[in-house]
Enzyme design. Structure first.
Site, PDB file in Angstrom:
ATOM      1  CB  ALA A   1       7.457  34.797  26.242  1.00 59.36           C
ATOM      2  CG  MET A   2      13.924  34.026  23.984  1.00 58.42           C
ATOM      3  SD  MET A   2      13.692  34.731  22.333  1.00 58.42           S
ATOM      4  CE  MET A   2      14.610  33.556  21.336  1.00 58.42           C
ATOM      5  CD  GLU A   3      11.523  32.812  19.643  1.00 52.64           C
ATOM      6  OE1 GLU A   3      12.042  33.247  18.604  1.00 52.64           O
ATOM      7  OE2 GLU A   3      10.971  33.543  20.484  1.00 52.64           O
ATOM      8  CG  ASN A   4      15.366  30.658  24.954  1.00 51.85           C
ATOM      9  OD1 ASN A   4      16.030  31.428  24.289  1.00 51.85           O
ATOM     10  ND2 ASN A   4      14.752  31.024  26.076  1.00 51.85           N
TER      11      ASN A   4
ATOM     12  CG  HIS B   1       4.042  34.478  19.762  1.00 55.93           C
ATOM     13  ND1 HIS B   1       3.582  35.334  18.781  1.00 55.93           N
ATOM     14  CD2 HIS B   1       5.398  34.593  19.732  1.00 55.93           C
ATOM     15  CE1 HIS B   1       4.607  35.923  18.187  1.00 55.93           C
ATOM     16  NE2 HIS B   1       5.722  35.495  18.762  1.00 55.93           N
ATOM     17  CD  GLU B   2       7.258  33.196  22.917  1.00 53.54           C
ATOM     18  OE1 GLU B   2       8.347  32.901  22.390  1.00 53.54           O
ATOM     19  OE2 GLU B   2       6.714  34.294  22.747  1.00 53.54           O
TER      20      GLU B   2
ATOM     21  CG  HIS C   1       8.626  31.592  17.827  1.00 51.43           C
ATOM     22  ND1 HIS C   1       8.915  32.088  16.585  1.00 51.43           N
ATOM     23  CD2 HIS C   1       8.211  32.659  18.572  1.00 51.43           C
ATOM     24  CE1 HIS C   1       8.678  33.391  16.565  1.00 51.43           C
ATOM     25  NE2 HIS C   1       8.244  33.761  17.744  1.00 51.43           N
TER      26      HIS C   1
ATOM     27  CD  GLU D   1       9.165  36.885  16.647  1.00 52.39           C
ATOM     28  OE1 GLU D   1       8.038  36.567  17.071  1.00 52.39           O
ATOM     29  OE2 GLU D   1      10.215  36.622  17.259  1.00 52.39           O
TER      30      GLU D   1
END
Length: 941
Positions: A344-347, A379-380, A383, A402
């Protein structure tokens, strides 16, 4: 971004460990449509010549220009559906994207050269303007540096003056990637308007962390160079564009749709994101923020996004209350992508996930898969504060993003799903992940000097267990010392004062120190934490309970390595007669303390509840007393420590600080143990023995011992298992899977019979009666004890299934066969993205390498296809494929690999594998005979 998940356990229920450890920005712009069309003509921009010039003195951008805002127009020409044309053999898909950007910046030091980043873009039409007087400034040349800096250099004939305000306009075009980098294409199968159930659909998405924004548009691509982004996406009609911010307006022109977004918050370039797709969404409840979860229309209609949508608003609200700061935007989108390289990515405002990390299918997905989804979302969303709102100054301190996100995940998941009881499991998982990597001399400090982290490959290597897991554990240790409420108070002040700014760890320590001082505490936060974040490794604390003596030294698997390092160590200690006390070891020692002196019949236990990031060794008498306690009445010892005693004993034996027979003795109490954590710890540690000895005569007696140890545990769950049921308790569900894994892989007859019968019933009746929780382990064991027929059946089901969870379980199971030619064919399948998606290549190869029949095949395979394989998580592949290396010949092959291949982001992983192989060779040579004798003695008794 979460640490990329991978599975590397041979006899253990490893995917269970990974399940728990699982262990990851907006804009307005007014442009005339005809102007956009003309400036974005894909045939117009010429290619910039790649002029070679002397490189700048460092890889970092100069600080003489500070970006303030961008106006970005991006036009991906991708079709979401391929339109077939009669008599045309090739589809009319296009992978071109075009665009233009204007960056507005402030000059702080006079210069006639503009440095910014651009990568694999054809850039043209550079225009520089003085915004203070609206005058154009002539550009004399534009060129790229031919080095790893990715610098695009714009030379001017007039210098930019300090305190002036300027802008740079550039047109550009590039290729949409098929390698999951920058702006990339993803595909999926879904029924089309004509009723074809196997129609291929396409979407465009971005993945820009850490240094790939420069592949989408020219920019100042460093985290400290935050700016506001005004974005317009031009996309095909009947598609939807998502961005970091809310949509401001949408219009159409000549078959194209123009979506303009509100301005983003001030943010770093790596958080820039957009997608273009035909996806649909489901909303989440929140009193202020519009939350939507997007996925394939088929998945939305089937309700597969419902669980994620249900918990997302709750997690966001939890963090808002914990941090005392509202989420800063009006919307939060999250999207389940068929292809994404990280989990996943927290954009900011548009969080991207692999489908398996966001979608849950009732009756098909494991009940435990909800924990994966909750963990990733927590988690995301963490962020959005740690990383997005407050960002580290440079990538050497990525742990501030992180490590915090990992630490906060414990609390968020525990809040939204209290029945999961995840805290202890998460903490031990993070602790053990960090311990394993940090016990090598080739590890790195949590916060290395910035000059050591310069190139993209060096940055990527920072996304490892040290950053995520050690980062989380040292934060937990600090919170335990200063008290959690004081720690949280400092965090709230830190987030408040550094919102939309960049920080380093000294800022963090200052604010926690302020909270400590206000509370009347005396801990010197920076002094304590300096030893944990700026030094490599961690200590082993050795306690002699006969004289109360205690000292510390750096823990290394290669114990011959000398070290002068020492740490400020907070030690929580208890005995069987006293409660818990906190004391400190602030010197290398030895020191003598009464609290470590045992009285007659008393044992001492240090690091109670594993609040510290260190291992503990004792004198033999205290070890014997502790192990006796485990065998007679284990509940006198806290649950986490029952697992940690086993982990410490095995790792101390690996480092030659403890007799290996004592470590093995620490598993004897498990015969009557039902709790998950001690079993998980023992099985994970015995996995190392399996890896070292499953090709030797030690393996038979080892299997016999494990069969007997697990027999009672397997029997405890037998009635559940044979009726395809699971217990209600969350941790017992994990232990049921572990029991099946250990029992079957070590040949317990009733387990083998059970998996064969259940799989055969599925094959014969095409009815799957296996409980979703148990499918992964039963599929694997049935394929392992089966042949071609079982493998082909599993492969057919893998190809036909549309459920991501089911596909992942089958993909793992296919690696379990003992038939060499099937494993070899399966490896070849990883080269075909139609069979195995690129994002799944690394984990598939690792699954195969876990299998003793597949390890050598996998090692040969990655060397023959390194260029393709290394596009994915190359470091994970190296770690997995070399995990059995324990001979001089294997060491020499690995050293040749390090010399002959382009390692890039796998460099550290390869040298860690070399070091680990050297440790393995020495350890096996010294311990094989003792271990064989121990297992044989257990069998005979």
């Amino acid at each position: 971004m979460p640490k990329q998940l991978h599975i590397s356990k041979a006899i253990a229920a490893t995917f269970v460990v990974l399940t728990v450890s699982a262990i990851a920005g907006l804009v307005t712009m007014i442009i005339m449509y005809q102007s956009e069309l003309s400036t974005m003509d894909p045939t117009a921009p010429p290619t910039i010549p790649s002029t070679t010039t002397a490189p700048p003195p460092v890889m970092r951008l100069p600080k003489n220009l500070i970006p303030e805002s961008y106006e970005v127009v991006l036009w991906p020409r991708l079709y979401t559906q391929i339109i077939e044309v009669i008599n045309v053999t090739s589809p009319n898909q296009t992978m071109l994207f075009t665009g233009n950007s204007t960056v507005n910046f402030h000059c702080v030091q006079k210069t006639s050269t503009i440095y910014l980043h651009s990568m694999e873009l054809n850039v043209s039409d550079a225009k520089v303007k003085n915004r203070d007087n609206n005058q154009d400034i002539d550009v004399t040349s534009t060129y790229y540096h031919k080095d790893q800096s990715d610098f695009l250099v714009v030379e001017l004939n007039t210098a930019l003056m300090a305190e002036g305000n300027y802008s740079l306009f550039l047109s550009f075009h590039g290729e949409i990637s098929d390698a999951l980098e920058g702006l990339y294409v993803s595909s999926y199968i879904e029924e089309d308007d004509e009723g074809d159930p196997n129609a291929e659909r396409f979407l465009a998405a971005t993945n820009l962390e850490p240094t790939l924004a420069r592949r989408v548009f020219p920019c100042f691509d460093e985290p400290e160079m935050k700016a506001v982004f005004h974005v317009t996406i031009i996309h095909r009609q009947n598609t939807i564009a998502l961005g970091n911010a809310e949509r401001y307006s949408t219009n159409t022109h000549d078959g194209w749709q123009y979506t303009r977004f509100n301005p983003t918050p001030r943010m770093s370039t790596y958080l820039f994101a957009f997608t273009v797709s035909e996806f649909e969404s489901i909303p989440s409840a929140h009193e202020r923020v519009k939350i939507k979860t997007f996925a394939r229309p088929e998945a939305i209609k089937a309700g597969h996004a419902s669980y994620a949508a249900n918990i997302t608003g709750k997690i966001l609200t939890f963090y808002e209350k914990l941090f005392g700061i509202d989420y800063t935007q009006k919307k939060l989108d999250q999207i389940a992508l068929p292809d994404l390289n990280p989990a996943a990515m927290e954009n900011w405002g548009l969080i991207t996930y692999q489908e398996g990390g966001l979608l849950y299918e009732e009756g098909v997905s494991s009940l435990l898969h909800k924990e994966v989804i909750a963990t990733l979302i927590a988690h995301e969303i963490a962020h959005q504060w740690f990383g997005n709102l407050v960002t580290m100054k440079w990538w050497n301190e990525i742990w501030l993003n992180e490590g915090f996100a990992t630490y906060m995940t414990y609390f968020a998941v525990d809040h939204v799903e209290p029945s999961f009881n995840v805290k202890d499991t998460f903490i031990l998982s993070s602790l053990h992940e960090a311990f394993e990597e940090d016990a090598l001399a080739s590890s790195h400090p949590l916060n290395p000097p910035p000059q050591d982290i310069q190139t993209t490959f060096e940055i990527i290597q920072m996304f490892d267990s040290i950053t995520y897991s050690k980062g989380a554990i040292v934060l937990r240790m600090l919170a335990d010392v200063v008290e959690e409420r004081v720690f949280n108070k400092g965090i709230r002040m830190y987030l408040r004062d550094f919102s939309f700014k960049n920080t380093d760890e000294s800022n963090l320590w200052d604010y926690i120190q302020e909270a400590v001082t206000e509370d009347g505490g005396h801990t010197k936060v920076a002094k304590m934490m300096d030893t944990w974040t700026n030094q490599i490794g961690y200590p082993v604390i050795t306690i002699n309970t006969t004289n109360g003596e205690i000292y510390q030294k750096r823990f290394l698997f290669n114990d011959t390595s000398e070290s002068s390092l020492w740490w400020e160590v907070p030690i929580r200690v208890m005995s069987n007669t006293t409660g818990t006390q906190l004391t400190w070891l602030r010197t290398p020692g030895p020191e003598t303390m009464d609290k470590f002196l045992s009285k007659h019949g008393e044992w001492i236990l240090a690091n109670v509840n594993c609040t510290g990031y260190y291992r503990v060794n004792y004198n033999p008498e205290n070890w014997d007393a502790l192990l006796t306690q485990l065998e007679t009445n284990p509940h006198r010892i806290p649950l986490m420590n029952r697992g940690q005693l086993v982990d410490d004993a095995f790792n101390l034996a690996r480092a030659k600080l403890l007799n290996v027979a004592l470590a093995l003795n620490s598993t004897r109490f498990l015969r009557r143990e039902k709790a998950y954590l001690p079993w998980e710890s023992a099985v994970r540690n015995l996995e190392y023995f399996v890896l070292m000895f499953d090709r030797t005569e030690v393996y038979g007696p080892m299997q016999a011992y494990l069969r007997e140890q697990v027999r009672e545990l397997y029997g405890f769950f037998k009635n559940y298992t044979e009726h395809s049921q699971v217990p209600e308790d969350h941790s017992l569900q994990y232990n049921q899977i572990l029991a099946i894994e250990v029992a079957c892989s070590n040949g317990l007859p009733e387990c083998v019979e059970m998996v064969q019968q259940m799989f055969a019933f599925w094959m014969k009746n095409n009815t799957n009666i296996i409980h979703p929780n148990l499918r992964s382990v039963i599929y694997c064991q049935a394929v392992a004890y089966g042949g071609k027929a079982e493998w082909e059946f599993a492969w057919k089901k893998y190809q036909s299934s549309s459920d991501i969870s089911e596909k992942d379980q089958l993909r793992k199971a296919l690696s379990c066969t003992k038939t060499i030619w099937l494993l070899n064919r399966y490896l070849e399948y990883t080269l075909d993205p139609e069979k195995i998606r690129l994002m799944d290549v690394a984990s598939t190869i690792n699954y195969i390498s876990e299998n003793v029949a597949g390890q050598a095949l996998a090692w040969n395979f990655i060397r023959g296809h390194w260029e393709y394989v290394s596009q994915g998580d190359a470091a994970t592949v190296i770690e997995g494929v070399t995990s059995r290396f324990s001979t001089q010949f294997e060491l020499e092959e690995l050293e040749r690999f390090a010399t002959d291949y382009a390692l890039d982001s796998a460099t550290r992983a390869v040298y860690q594998a070399i070091e680990q192989t050297q440790v393995n060779i020495e350890w096996v040579g010294e311990n094989k005979d003792v271990i064989l004798e121990w297992f044989e003695s257990q069998s005979s008794s």
